[in-house]
Design a protein around this motif. Structure first.
Motif, PDB file in Angstrom:
ATOM      1  N   ALA A  24       0.828  -1.211   0.000  1.00  0.00           N
ATOM      2  CA  ALA A  24       0.000   0.000   0.000  1.00  0.00           C
ATOM      3  C   ALA A  24       0.860   1.258   0.000  1.00  0.00           C
ATOM      4  CB  ALA A  24      -0.932  -0.012   1.210  1.00  0.00           C
ATOM      5  N   GLU A  25       1.933   1.251   0.788  1.00  0.00           N
ATOM      6  CA  GLU A  25       2.809   2.424   0.840  1.00  0.00           C
ATOM      7  C   GLU A  25       3.542   2.631  -0.479  1.00  0.00           C
ATOM      8  OE1 GLU A  25       2.978   4.758   3.249  1.00  0.00           O
ATOM      9  OE2 GLU A  25       1.272   3.636   4.047  1.00  0.00           O
ATOM     10  N   CYS A  26       3.952   1.529  -1.109  1.00  0.00           N
ATOM     11  CA  CYS A  26       4.587   1.636  -2.434  1.00  0.00           C
ATOM     12  C   CYS A  26       3.602   2.221  -3.447  1.00  0.00           C
ATOM     13  CB  CYS A  26       5.081   0.274  -2.902  1.00  0.00           C
ATOM     14  SG  CYS A  26       6.537  -0.330  -2.022  1.00  0.00           S
ATOM     15  N   GLY A  27       2.341   1.818  -3.340  1.00  0.00           N
ATOM     16  CA  GLY A  27       1.315   2.362  -4.227  1.00  0.00           C
ATOM     17  C   GLY A  27       1.141   3.861  -4.029  1.00  0.00           C
ATOM     18  N   LYS A  28       1.186   4.318  -2.769  1.00  0.00           N
ATOM     19  CA  LYS A  28       1.066   5.749  -2.496  1.00  0.00           C
ATOM     20  C   LYS A  28       2.247   6.518  -3.091  1.00  0.00           C
ATOM     21  CE  LYS A  28      -1.494   5.232   1.850  1.00  0.00           C
ATOM     22  NZ  LYS A  28      -1.436   5.444   3.324  1.00  0.00           N
ATOM     23  N   MET A  29       3.443   5.960  -2.969  1.00  0.00           N
ATOM     24  CA  MET A  29       4.619   6.622  -3.530  1.00  0.00           C
ATOM     25  C   MET A  29       4.544   6.687  -5.053  1.00  0.00           C
ATOM     26  SD  MET A  29       7.874   5.483  -1.170  1.00  0.00           S
ATOM     27  CE  MET A  29       7.560   3.716  -1.234  1.00  0.00           C
ATOM     28  N   GLU A  30       4.032   5.630  -5.664  1.00  0.00           N
ATOM     29  CA  GLU A  30       3.896   5.626  -7.122  1.00  0.00           C
ATOM     30  C   GLU A  30       2.891   6.675  -7.568  1.00  0.00           C
ATOM     31  OE1 GLU A  30       3.099   2.450 -10.752  1.00  0.00           O
ATOM     32  OE2 GLU A  30       2.478   1.940  -8.714  1.00  0.00           O
ATOM     33  N   GLU A  31       1.771   6.771  -6.841  1.00  0.00           N
ATOM     34  CA  GLU A  31       0.759   7.778  -7.171  1.00  0.00           C
ATOM     35  C   GLU A  31       1.320   9.187  -7.020  1.00  0.00           C
ATOM     36  OE1 GLU A  31      -3.699   9.275  -5.767  1.00  0.00           O
ATOM     37  OE2 GLU A  31      -2.538   7.925  -4.497  1.00  0.00           O
ATOM     38  N   ALA A  33       4.459  10.143  -7.227  1.00  0.00           N
ATOM     39  CA  ALA A  33       5.420  10.397  -8.303  1.00  0.00           C
ATOM     40  C   ALA A  33       4.699  10.751  -9.601  1.00  0.00           C
ATOM     41  CB  ALA A  33       6.312   9.177  -8.508  1.00  0.00           C
ATOM     42  N   THR A  34       3.593  10.062  -9.868  1.00  0.00           N
ATOM     43  CA  THR A  34       2.804  10.361 -11.064  1.00  0.00           C
ATOM     44  C   THR A  34       2.229  11.761 -10.995  1.00  0.00           C
ATOM     45  OG1 THR A  34       2.218   8.031 -11.368  1.00  0.00           O
ATOM     46  CG2 THR A  34       0.802   9.662 -12.435  1.00  0.00           C
ATOM     47  N   ARG A  35       1.686  12.132  -9.840  1.00  0.00           N
ATOM     48  CA  ARG A  35       1.068  13.454  -9.689  1.00  0.00           C
ATOM     49  C   ARG A  35       2.111  14.563  -9.817  1.00  0.00           C
ATOM     50  NH1 ARG A  35      -1.505  13.934  -4.370  1.00  0.00           N
ATOM     51  NH2 ARG A  35      -2.652  15.725  -5.205  1.00  0.00           N
ATOM     52  N   ILE A  36       3.274  14.367  -9.231  1.00  0.00           N
ATOM     53  CA  ILE A  36       4.331  15.376  -9.366  1.00  0.00           C
ATOM     54  C   ILE A  36       4.741  15.521 -10.833  1.00  0.00           C
ATOM     55  CG2 ILE A  36       6.753  15.876  -8.823  1.00  0.00           C
ATOM     56  CD1 ILE A  36       6.254  14.753  -6.047  1.00  0.00           C
ATOM     57  N   GLY A  37       4.742  14.403 -11.560  1.00  0.00           N
ATOM     58  CA  GLY A  37       5.048  14.458 -12.984  1.00  0.00           C
ATOM     59  C   GLY A  37       4.065  15.301 -13.765  1.00  0.00           C
ATOM     60  N   TRP A  38       2.814  15.337 -13.314  1.00  0.00           N
ATOM     61  CA  TRP A  38       1.793  16.139 -14.001  1.00  0.00           C
ATOM     62  C   TRP A  38       2.068  17.635 -13.901  1.00  0.00           C
ATOM     63  CZ3 TRP A  38      -2.787  13.004 -11.551  1.00  0.00           C
ATOM     64  CH2 TRP A  38      -2.944  11.805 -12.256  1.00  0.00           C
ATOM     65  N   LEU A  39       2.841  18.054 -12.912  1.00  0.00           N
ATOM     66  CA  LEU A  39       3.189  19.465 -12.806  1.00  0.00           C
ATOM     67  C   LEU A  39       4.031  19.914 -14.001  1.00  0.00           C
ATOM     68  CD1 LEU A  39       4.155  19.699  -9.019  1.00  0.00           C
ATOM     69  CD2 LEU A  39       2.060  20.523 -10.096  1.00  0.00           C
ATOM     70  N   PHE A  40       4.791  18.991 -14.576  1.00  0.00           N
ATOM     71  CA  PHE A  40       5.707  19.320 -15.670  1.00  0.00           C
ATOM     72  C   PHE A  40       5.191  18.833 -17.024  1.00  0.00           C
ATOM     73  CE2 PHE A  40       7.987  18.587 -11.707  1.00  0.00           C
ATOM     74  CZ  PHE A  40       8.617  19.809 -11.538  1.00  0.00           C
ATOM     75  N   ASP A  41       4.398  17.774 -17.004  1.00  0.00           N
ATOM     76  CA  ASP A  41       3.872  17.208 -18.246  1.00  0.00           C
ATOM     77  C   ASP A  41       2.404  16.859 -18.018  1.00  0.00           C
ATOM     78  OD1 ASP A  41       3.617  16.164 -20.776  1.00  0.00           O
ATOM     79  OD2 ASP A  41       4.503  14.220 -20.273  1.00  0.00           O
TER      80      ASP A  41
END
Length: 204
Positions: A24-31, A33-41
């Motif tokens: 579950a914690e790995c899933g939160k980190m993946e989410e 990372a994806t959201r932070i990526g949306w700030l740039f792309d």
């Protein structure tokens, strides 16, 4: 998952209890990372979507994530079947706003989503919460990356929303709701079923 597969036969019951927590914690980190990526792309999808379908999907996602929240959705009949461009990207942006609203209001938060026709072939979507509202000066900071007044939050939701909505040629503002609470107004241009913004076709 690999760790669980390797140790499932030899790990003690008390150790196995940690496997779903780790996943579950790995899933939160993946989410995150994806959201932070949306700030740039920021994500964009060229397919148009009807307004009522878009907001129904938004309400369903928020209800699933915050089952105790009281959610009210109202769409003006005159705009119910109107199309907006980049449906998938816009849904992500609205979800960031609605998620922020749900978190601001606590476990039993009340969220209102109201959609009305805007000016010059546009739709105005207002998302209000039942939270504490904003302190003086916070209006200028809420769109800053990593600004937050809530503990254990990253503070990128509204920043992501503004990035995506701006890419969709829309705008977003934040002001007082309730009182108390906050109202976020999202304005996006209407489009044809082909995804082309109406104003680019001379309003036809």
């Amino acid at each position: 998952s690999l760790l669980e597969d390797d140790l499932k036969e030899t790990a003690s019951p008390s150790m196995r209890e940690y496997f779903p927590l780790i996943a579950a914690e790995c899933g939160k980190m993946e989410e995150l990372a994806t959201r932070i990526g949306w700030l740039f792309d920021p994500p964009r999808n060229g397919e148009a979507e009807r307004m009522h379908i878009l907001l129904t999907a938004l309400a369903s996602d928020i209800h699933r994530e915050f089952p105790r929240a009281q959610l009210a959705v109202e769409v003006d009949p005159g705009i119910r079947d109107a199309y907006v461009a980049h449906g998938s990207g816009l849904l992500i942006a609205l979800k960031e706003v609605a998620r922020n609203a749900a978190e601001s209001g606590g476990r039993d938060s009340r969220i209102s989503i109201d959609c009305r026709p805007g000016k010059k072939d546009s739709a105005c979507i207002r998302i209000s919460d039942s939270g504490r509202g904003m302190a003086a000066g916070e209006e200028d900071k809420v769109f800053d990356p990593f600004f937050t007044t809530k503990s254990k939050h990253v503070g990128i939701g509204l920043c992501i929303a503004r990035r995506i909505i701006g890419d969709c040629r829309g705008s977003i503002t934040v002001g007082p709701g309730g009182p108390p609470g906050v109202m976020v107004c999202v304005t996006v241009p209407l489009a044809g079923a082909d995804g082309v913004v109406r104003s680019e076709k001379g309003g036809q």
